[in-house]
Motif scaffolding. Structure first.
Motif, short mmCIF file in Angstrom:
data_model
loop_
_atom_site.label_atom_id
_atom_site.label_comp_id
_atom_site.label_asym_id
_atom_site.label_seq_id
_atom_site.Cartn_x
_atom_site.Cartn_y
_atom_site.Cartn_z
N GLN A 162 14.68 -5.50 0.39
CA GLN A 162 14.63 -4.35 1.29
C GLN A 162 13.31 -4.45 2.05
O GLN A 162 12.25 -4.55 1.45
CB GLN A 162 14.67 -3.07 0.48
CG GLN A 162 14.57 -1.80 1.29
CD GLN A 162 14.62 -0.58 0.40
OE1 GLN A 162 15.37 -0.54 -0.55
NE2 GLN A 162 13.81 0.42 0.71
N SER A 163 13.41 -4.44 3.36
CA SER A 163 12.20 -4.64 4.15
C SER A 163 12.17 -3.67 5.32
O SER A 163 13.20 -3.21 5.78
CB SER A 163 12.17 -6.07 4.72
OG SER A 163 12.22 -7.01 3.68
N ASP A 164 10.98 -3.39 5.78
CA ASP A 164 10.86 -2.71 7.05
C ASP A 164 11.35 -3.66 8.14
O ASP A 164 11.16 -4.87 8.04
CB ASP A 164 9.40 -2.32 7.32
CG ASP A 164 8.93 -1.27 6.33
OD1 ASP A 164 9.78 -0.51 5.83
OD2 ASP A 164 7.72 -1.23 6.04
N SER A 165 11.95 -3.09 9.16
CA SER A 165 12.54 -3.94 10.19
C SER A 165 11.50 -4.84 10.83
O SER A 165 11.79 -5.92 11.29
CB SER A 165 13.25 -3.10 11.24
OG SER A 165 12.37 -2.13 11.78
N LYS A 211 10.79 4.05 12.13
CA LYS A 211 10.73 3.05 11.07
C LYS A 211 12.14 2.84 10.49
O LYS A 211 12.82 3.82 10.17
CB LYS A 211 9.78 3.54 9.97
CG LYS A 211 9.08 2.41 9.25
CD LYS A 211 7.88 2.90 8.45
CE LYS A 211 7.18 1.73 7.77
NZ LYS A 211 6.02 2.20 6.99
N ARG A 212 12.52 1.61 10.32
CA ARG A 212 13.83 1.29 9.77
C ARG A 212 13.68 0.38 8.57
O ARG A 212 12.69 -0.35 8.45
CB ARG A 212 14.68 0.55 10.81
CG ARG A 212 14.88 1.25 12.11
CD ARG A 212 15.99 2.27 12.02
NE ARG A 212 16.31 2.83 13.33
CZ ARG A 212 17.22 3.77 13.52
NH1 ARG A 212 17.91 4.26 12.50
NH2 ARG A 212 17.46 4.25 14.72
N LYS A 213 14.66 0.40 7.72
CA LYS A 213 14.71 -0.56 6.62
C LYS A 213 15.88 -1.50 6.83
O LYS A 213 16.95 -1.09 7.28
CB LYS A 213 14.85 0.17 5.28
CG LYS A 213 13.55 0.87 4.87
CD LYS A 213 13.48 1.12 3.38
CE LYS A 213 12.16 1.78 3.01
NZ LYS A 213 10.99 0.97 3.43
N ASP A 223 9.09 -6.34 9.36
CA ASP A 223 8.63 -7.39 8.46
C ASP A 223 9.71 -8.40 8.09
O ASP A 223 9.40 -9.47 7.58
CB ASP A 223 8.12 -6.78 7.13
CG ASP A 223 6.98 -5.81 7.36
OD1 ASP A 223 6.26 -5.99 8.36
OD2 ASP A 223 6.83 -4.89 6.54
#
Lengths: 103, 103, 103
Positions: free
Chosen positions: A91-94, C76-78, A96
């Motif tokens: 699961q990542s921030d978009s 912010k997105r995941k 990263d």
């Protein structure tokens, strides 16, 4: 099928109305069954969704649900569900995710 | 690529015509190669399909086929096919599937 | 998310502009949060992409990249990434793939 907000029913109404504006039910279509708009809408929205499962639960955003879009109904439909083995979940921030995928 | 009716060729014609109405070939595009419409159409329709296989056969609706949509052709394309291990297959009426998934 | 050309940024601009023409930000929408267009665009483009990996690298066309489309930002997105076991990889010309799949 599509993943979208499932909290406010107005979102579904907006999606349906917008699809009808983009692809009107009556138009200069050649398919004689009168449901060409439904065929086109199905290809725009897509026929399947890919869902992640973690700890036995679907991984969805807070307000998200899986919407089955019927553009040529009401009629009876069948849905096929397959479970695939997965190795890892990340699961990542978009911002990263690119770095992590390519690392 | 998209899953849609493969029995009546008029459906394919209607899809192509409708895509051309939605995203005209000539428009106020910035990409200088002249195929911006094809790029946009590709993102609307999607670049892959997910297909279920049971007993060695694709699981599709009676009239369905897998359509490879060429929006910037004719040209040579490559298609990549991957087979994934799956555990279970469940077939449900669209009205029942939510209950089964969440059970 | 979508797979598209990642070499010329104009392609991204054209996709965004075209999506805004198809689904204007301001319209006769019912959802009161003011981001109905983003919901509709998300369902048109799709919420996930399926990517093949071979020898530890994403299998993409020469100019292709994976585009994360933000239609309601900045926010912010995941992003969730799952790796699935695959058995085989087949690369075919688009004209030949039907024969190989059904063989």
């Amino acid at each position: 099928m599509t993943i979208n907000e499932n909290a406010d029913d107005d979102v579904k109404t907006d999606i349906i109305n917008s699809m009808n504006l983009l692809v009107p039910q009556k138009g200069d279509y050649r398919h004689v069954e009168g449901n060409s708009d439904a065929h086109i809408k199905a290809s725009l929205v897509g026929s399947s969704v890919l869902l992640a499962i973690e700890d036995g639960r679907l991984v969805l955003g807070t307000w998200q649900g899986v919407l089955f879009c019927e553009f040529d109904g009401p009629r009876k439909r069948k849905v096929f569900v397959k479970c695939l083995n997965s190795k890892t979940m990340q699961q990542s921030d978009s911002g990263d995710v690119a770095k992590k995928i390519w690392a």
